[in-house]
Design an enzyme around this catalytic site. Sequence first.
Site, mmCIF file in Angstrom:
data_model
loop_
_atom_site.group_PDB
_atom_site.id
_atom_site.type_symbol
_atom_site.label_atom_id
_atom_site.label_comp_id
_atom_site.label_asym_id
_atom_site.label_seq_id
_atom_site.Cartn_x
_atom_site.Cartn_y
_atom_site.Cartn_z
ATOM 1 N N HIS A 51 0.855 -1.193 0.000
ATOM 2 C CA HIS A 51 0.000 0.000 0.000
ATOM 3 C C HIS A 51 0.889 1.240 0.000
ATOM 4 C CE1 HIS A 51 -4.041 -1.687 1.608
ATOM 5 N NE2 HIS A 51 -3.409 -2.609 0.907
ATOM 6 N N GLU A 53 0.858 3.919 1.764
ATOM 7 C CA GLU A 53 1.269 4.373 3.092
ATOM 8 C C GLU A 53 2.412 3.532 3.650
ATOM 9 O OE1 GLU A 53 -3.353 4.731 3.069
ATOM 10 O OE2 GLU A 53 -1.824 3.506 2.090
#
Length: 168
Positions: A51, A53
């Site tokens: 992901h 993040e």
Amino acid sequence: MNLKYMKEAIKEAKKAAKIGEVPIGCVIVYEDKIIARGYNKRNTRKTTLAHAELIAIQKASKVIGDWRLENCVMYVTLEPCQMCSGAIVQARMKEVVIGTMNPKAGCAGSILNILQMEEFNHKVELITGVMEEECAAVLQEFFKNLRVKNKFEKEIQSMEIPNFNKFN
């Protein structure tokens, strides 16, 4: 909070879209300087962990030289999921600035708010709705194009293709 950083996160999201990934982008800022960038690479890397993040957190930790990102601010185009929200809390991130919320999977206020749970020893400051329309538009355009592509591929597959071997 600075709009130029969300604009950079949007640039990261567009990189994801160009390679066929869900367009989510992220930058991490320390002392008014971007120290890490990330965009979704789940399909590219074939892992749930890729992901935007998490990629950015890993890069920021290398730059800072510590797993604690206490004085860092994350700018992300879409509200983080439960996995990313947990990592943000674990990293002791100071603040998260979110473009658009995710009512189906968001864990910074939509379904849960992992970032600010009283039960945890760290709470993250939260700002939402920053450049919301722009962030949402990147996602909407991606999924619109994906639906068109999938429909086209389905139509092609349903077409009867002549068997040229029978003429040999």
